[in-house]
Write an enzyme that holds these catalytic residues in place. Structure first.
Site, PDB file in Angstrom:
ATOM      1  N   PHE A  98      -5.372  -0.295   2.475  1.00  0.00           N
ATOM      2  CA  PHE A  98      -6.006   0.609   1.513  1.00  0.00           C
ATOM      3  C   PHE A  98      -6.651   1.786   2.244  1.00  0.00           C
ATOM      4  CE2 PHE A  98      -8.080   1.175  -2.702  1.00  0.00           C
ATOM      5  CZ  PHE A  98      -9.057   2.089  -2.359  1.00  0.00           C
ATOM      6  N   CYS A  99      -7.512   1.465   3.204  1.00  0.00           N
ATOM      7  CA  CYS A  99      -8.219   2.530   3.931  1.00  0.00           C
ATOM      8  C   CYS A  99      -7.262   3.370   4.771  1.00  0.00           C
ATOM      9  CB  CYS A  99      -9.301   1.926   4.814  1.00  0.00           C
ATOM     10  SG  CYS A  99     -10.673   1.174   3.898  1.00  0.00           S
ATOM     11  N   LEU A 100      -6.252   2.739   5.340  1.00  0.00           N
ATOM     12  CA  LEU A 100      -5.290   3.483   6.143  1.00  0.00           C
ATOM     13  C   LEU A 100      -4.552   4.509   5.291  1.00  0.00           C
ATOM     14  CD1 LEU A 100      -3.833   4.053   8.755  1.00  0.00           C
ATOM     15  CD2 LEU A 100      -2.305   2.127   8.282  1.00  0.00           C
ATOM     16  N   HIS A 103      -7.172   7.414   4.435  1.00  0.00           N
ATOM     17  CA  HIS A 103      -7.617   8.290   5.535  1.00  0.00           C
ATOM     18  C   HIS A 103      -6.454   9.000   6.223  1.00  0.00           C
ATOM     19  CE1 HIS A 103     -11.861   7.439   5.259  1.00  0.00           C
ATOM     20  NE2 HIS A 103     -11.546   6.187   4.989  1.00  0.00           N
TER      21      HIS A 103
END
Length: 356
Positions: A98-100, A103
């Site tokens: 999700f964060c990858l 960002h």
């Protein structure tokens, strides 16, 4: 006006992504929760699920926002592209898709190219931006205690509070996201084909908020002042970041004490102190022996805390539901996981900080 309309339309979709706990609705938010929600849309651009998932516990909610805002969002001596490179590299290390996705998409939006893809694929030699390439390698090596780079820091010393702060908040958020959100920034059941246009809208909102240049320290009043813990000494040269992390650490510690018995917190601390950053073992079986040292009524919360700290990507509904059956409500579930996540994140930050 157009931006506010888009933000409003995305609020429900953001909160629908949260699993295991029920986040506070935007219109139902009051006091500190309402303030964080408003500031999220103003300074981050959107009601971001990684922060909003904390809303059942007001202390961790404010703590996560303070740490993220002062490191990643406030303009400083480190470029936003460099910070997004840090965030992407940390997300690779923690297996947080999700964060990858978020960002690396933001990195691409700020500096079009394939740097985000190269970081995702572990091909750092293909990262075109030398500053991003350097910090991505520093993050990769620093994620494991005995592979911390031989050179002290691949950037100017004055950038340390911002960049190491970005490392710590992302190690924290990756763990919370792996527990409470899915692998993509979409509501359950949404088709994968909708991801690209959603990311395009989200990065537009994030860029729009970044152009407003949030004021340093402008939201510290959400939490009371607290002393800076010794393991966060790297933040001391930057007053606003030091204040954010000291206040956040105190709030999360308070939530951990309320949600976890002393013996469980001691077990997690001792285990984290001996951890070297590598996966602790296959699956979840490695946690059985340490968890078994606690009384039966403490074991579900101990398992959730220990797995969150060292292998958050293995936490699933069975682990969360067992903790809930043992008495943890939504506030306690956020308190347990926030405390465990920050304990591990602070440990990584401490071994990456090597003062002369």
């Amino acid at each position: 006006m157009h931006r506010r309309l888009v933000q409003s339309s995305l609020r429900g979709l953001s909160l629908l992504q949260v699993r295991h706990v029920k986040p506070v609705g935007f219109d139902a938010a009051r006091d500190g929760v309402a303030q964080v929600y408003r500031e999220l849309e103003r300074d981050f651009g959107v009601l971001a699920p990684p922060i909003a998932l904390h809303s059942p516990a007001t202390g961790p909610l404010a703590a996560s926002w303070l740490m993220l805002r002062e490191t990643m969002l406030v303009a400083g001596v480190a470029a936003r592209t460099t910070k997004e490179g840090v965030a992407s590299a940390v997300s690779v290390a923690n297996e947080c898709p999700f964060c990858l996705r978020m960002h690396s998409a933001m990195l691409h939006s700020l500096a079009p190219g394939r740097d985000g893809e190269a970081i995702r694929d572990g091909r750092l030699e293909l990262v075109a931006d030398p500053g991003v390439r350097a910090v991505a390698g520093w993050v990769r090596d620093g994620a494991v205690r005995d592979t911390v780079g031989k050179t002290r820091f691949p950037f100017a010393a004055e950038q340390l509070p911002e960049l190491l702060g970005s490392v710590v908040i992302m190690h924290y958020l990756n763990r919370m996201v792996n527990v409470f959100l899915g692998p993509v920034p979409l509501p359950p059941g949404a088709p994968e084909s909708s991801l690209r246009p959603v990311l395009k809208v989200l990065t537009w909102l994030l860029r729009s908020a970044a152009r407003a240049e949030p004021k340093a320290g402008g939201t510290l009043g959400l939490l009371p002042a607290a002393p800076l813990p010794a393991d966060l000494a790297w933040a001391a040269p930057h007053p606003q970041i030091a204040a954010a992390f000291s206040r956040a650490s105190a709030a999360v510690e308070l939530a951990g004490r309320a949600a976890l018995p002393d013996g469980v917190r001691a077990l997690v601390r001792d285990t984290v102190d001996g951890w070297d950053g590598r996966p602790p073992g296959l699956g979840r079986g490695w946690a059985d022996a340490p968890v078994a040292t606690r009384p039966a009524e403490e074991q579900p919360a101990a398992r959730l805390a220990l797995l969150t700290a060292l292998a958050a990507y293995t936490v699933d509904a069975t682990v969360v539901d067992a903790a809930r059956a043992a008495g943890a409500d939504d506030e306690a579930l956020v308190g347990i996981t926030a405390w465990a996540s920050l304990t591990a994140a602070r440990r990584v930050g401490a071994w990456m900080y090597r003062p002369e």
